[in-house]
Design an enzyme around this catalytic site. Structure first.
Site, PDB file in Angstrom:
ATOM      1  N   GLY A  96      48.931  54.322  51.592  1.00  0.00           N
ATOM      2  CA  GLY A  96      48.338  54.440  50.269  1.00  0.00           C
ATOM      3  C   GLY A  96      47.726  53.133  49.784  1.00  0.00           C
ATOM      4  CD  GLN A 111      59.645  47.481  53.285  1.00  0.00           C
ATOM      5  OE1 GLN A 111      59.471  47.930  54.412  1.00  0.00           O
ATOM      6  NE2 GLN A 111      58.945  47.905  52.248  1.00  0.00           N
ATOM      7  CG  HIS A 154      55.761  59.160  49.127  1.00  0.00           C
ATOM      8  ND1 HIS A 154      56.669  59.125  48.092  1.00  0.00           N
ATOM      9  CD2 HIS A 154      55.730  57.901  49.627  1.00  0.00           C
ATOM     10  CE1 HIS A 154      57.181  57.902  47.994  1.00  0.00           C
ATOM     11  NE2 HIS A 154      56.619  57.146  48.901  1.00  0.00           N
TER      12      HIS A 154
HETATM   13  P1  AMP Z   1      56.909  53.638  49.902  1.00  0.00           P
HETATM   14  O1  AMP Z   1      57.780  54.816  50.138  1.00  0.00           O
HETATM   15  O2  AMP Z   1      56.877  53.172  48.493  1.00  0.00           O
HETATM   16  O3  AMP Z   1      57.145  52.530  50.902  1.00  0.00           O
HETATM   17  O4  AMP Z   1      55.432  54.130  50.164  1.00  0.00           O
HETATM   18  C1  AMP Z   1      55.097  54.789  51.366  1.00  0.00           C
HETATM   19  C2  AMP Z   1      53.612  54.987  51.395  1.00  0.00           C
HETATM   20  O5  AMP Z   1      53.215  55.768  50.263  1.00  0.00           O
HETATM   21  C3  AMP Z   1      52.805  53.691  51.316  1.00  0.00           C
HETATM   22  O6  AMP Z   1      51.685  53.789  52.185  1.00  0.00           O
HETATM   23  C4  AMP Z   1      52.383  53.655  49.888  1.00  0.00           C
HETATM   24  O7  AMP Z   1      51.196  52.919  49.673  1.00  0.00           O
HETATM   25  C5  AMP Z   1      52.168  55.115  49.600  1.00  0.00           C
HETATM   26  N1  AMP Z   1      52.213  55.400  48.173  1.00  0.00           N
HETATM   27  C6  AMP Z   1      53.207  55.091  47.306  1.00  0.00           C
HETATM   28  N2  AMP Z   1      52.883  55.460  46.057  1.00  0.00           N
HETATM   29  C7  AMP Z   1      51.651  56.010  46.121  1.00  0.00           C
HETATM   30  C8  AMP Z   1      50.756  56.582  45.168  1.00  0.00           C
HETATM   31  N3  AMP Z   1      51.064  56.644  43.869  1.00  0.00           N
HETATM   32  N4  AMP Z   1      49.572  57.050  45.602  1.00  0.00           N
HETATM   33  C9  AMP Z   1      49.248  56.973  46.916  1.00  0.00           C
HETATM   34  N5  AMP Z   1      50.038  56.450  47.863  1.00  0.00           N
HETATM   35  C10 AMP Z   1      51.227  55.975  47.483  1.00  0.00           C
END
Ligand code: AMP
Length: 286
Positions: free
Chosen positions: A151, A65, A38
Site C-alpha cells: 500500500g 521492525q 489490506h
Molecule cells: P501492515 O499490516 O500495517 O504492515 O500493512 C500491510 C500492508 O497494507 C502494507 O503494504 C500497507 O501499506 C498496506 N496498508 C495499510 N493500510 C492501508 C490503507 N489504508 N490503504 C492501503 N494500503 C494499506
C-alpha cells in the site's frame, strides 16, 4: 477453500506447485488485524494474477521492525477474524508463521537498504526498514517468483522495497496500491484501534492538512515553493494541540529526494505524528 499454513516449507511447496500448474502467484504481506485497506491489496493481487492465480496473504507481526519502546507487545491481533476476512475476500492461502519459523534463534542476517531508508520514518524509527526489508526478503524467498502488493499508505516502505527488489534481483513484481481511507479522510490503519473517541475526532486533521497543501500547490499554474505548501499544512495541524508532528515534508514522488518546488503530480507530502501513544502516518501526491 482457503488454506492456512504456518511452515515456510509448506508455503514454498504450495507456491512451487501452483507455478508448475501454470498459475501466477500473488503475495500480500501484512501484520494482520486486517481492514479494508489490506483487503484492497488482496483484490489488487487477484487482479494481477487472475482468477486462476494463487493469492497468498501473509500475517506476521514482525518483531525486528519494532524499536525498543514501540508497540510490539500490544499490536492488535485477531488471526481468526483475519482468516475469515481473507476467505470472504477470495484469498487462496493465509501464511501465519510463528516467530521462530521466520527467525532462527541464532539468525544473524539482515537486509539494509541505505539512502532511501534514511530520513522520514527511517530517522524516527531506527532499524525499522532493516526489519521490514529482512522479513519481506524472507517472504519473497519463500514464495518465489510472484507479484507482491504493497500500500501507498507506507510510502517510504514501498520505495524502499522497490529499491531492494531491484538491487537484489529478487524475482518479484512490486505493485503499489492507493491508500484506502475512512469517510472523513483518515487513512485506515490497524493502529487506529488504539485511538480514543476524542483522538479519533482529531486524527483526520492529518488528511485535511495534506489536502490543503495539495490545493495550495495547485492553486496557480505557477510552481509553488515547498515552504509555502508546508506552511499551509502546518497551520491546520497546529489547530490540534494533541497532534505532536514528527515530520512534515515534501519529497520527490519517485526518488524521495528533497525538492524546493512543489510541482503538481511530481512531489508527495508525507506526515507522521504522535497522537497520545499512537503513531499515525499519511501522505498525498500533491
Ligand atoms: P501492515 O499490516 O500495517 O504492515 O500493512 C500491510 C500492508 O497494507 C502494507 O503494504 C500497507 O501499506 C498496506 N496498508 C495499510 N493500510 C492501508 C490503507 N489504508 N490503504 C492501503 N494500503 C494499506
Amino acid at each position: 477453500m482457503l488454506r492456512l499454513l504456518e511452515a515456510p516449507a509448506a508455503l514454498r511447496d504450495a507456491c512451487d506447485e501452483a507455478r508448475r500448474a501454470g498459475r501466477r502467484v500473488g503475495l500480500v504481506p501484512t501484520m494482520g488485524y486486517l481492514h479494508d485497506g489490506h483487503l484492497s491489496l488482496l483484490a489488487r493481487a487477484r487482479q494481477a494474477v487472475g482468477e486462476a492465480g494463487l493469492v497468498v496473504v501473509s500475517i506476521f507481526v514482525n518483531p525486528t521492525q519494532f524499536g525498543p519502546g514501540e508497540d510490539l507487545e500490544r499490536y492488535p491481533r485477531d488471526l481468526d477474524g483475519d482468516v475469515a476476512k481473507c476467505e470472504q475476500s477470495g484469498a487462496d492461502l493465509v501464511f501465519a508463521p510463528p516467530e521462530d519459523a521466520m527467525y532462527a534463534a541464532d539468525a544473524e542476517t539482515f537486509v539494509d537498504v541505505e539512502r532511501i531508508s534514511r530520513g522520514l520514518c527511517g530517522d524516527h524509527r531506527p532499524g525499522h526498514f532493516r526489519g521490514v526489508c529482512t522479513v519481506v526478503s524472507k517472504l519473497f524467498n519463500i514464495v518465489g517468483p510472484c507479484a507482491a502488493v504493497f500500500g501507498a499508505k507506507d510510502y517510504q516502505q514501498l520505495a524502499v522495497i522497490r529499491r531492494m527488489t531491484r538491487d537484489l534481483f529478487l524475482p518479484v513484481e512490486i505493485i503499489g496500491a492507493p491508500i484506502v481511507r475512512e469517510v472523513d479522510g483518515l487513512a485506515m490503519s490497524s493502529r487506529n484501534a488504539y485511538l480514543t473517541a476524542e483522538q479519533r475526532r482529531v486524527a483526520p486533521a492529518l488528511h485535511r492538512a495534506l489536502s490543503a497543501a495539495r490545493a495550495r500547490a495547485r492553486i496557480s499554474g505557477e510552481p509553488t515553493s515547498v515552504a509555502d505548501v508546508i506552511a499551509e499544512a502546518r497551520a491546520l495541524l497546529d489547530r490540534e494541540p494533541a497532534l505532536a508532528v514528527e515530520y512534515l515534508e515534501v519529497r520527490d514522488a519517485e526518488t524521495l529526494q528533497r525538492v524546493e518546488t512543489a510541482t503538481p503530480d511530481r512531489v508527495v507530502m508525507l506526515v507522521a505524528a504522535q497522537l497520545g501513544s499512537t503513531r499515525l502516518i499519511d501522505n498525498l501526491l500533491l
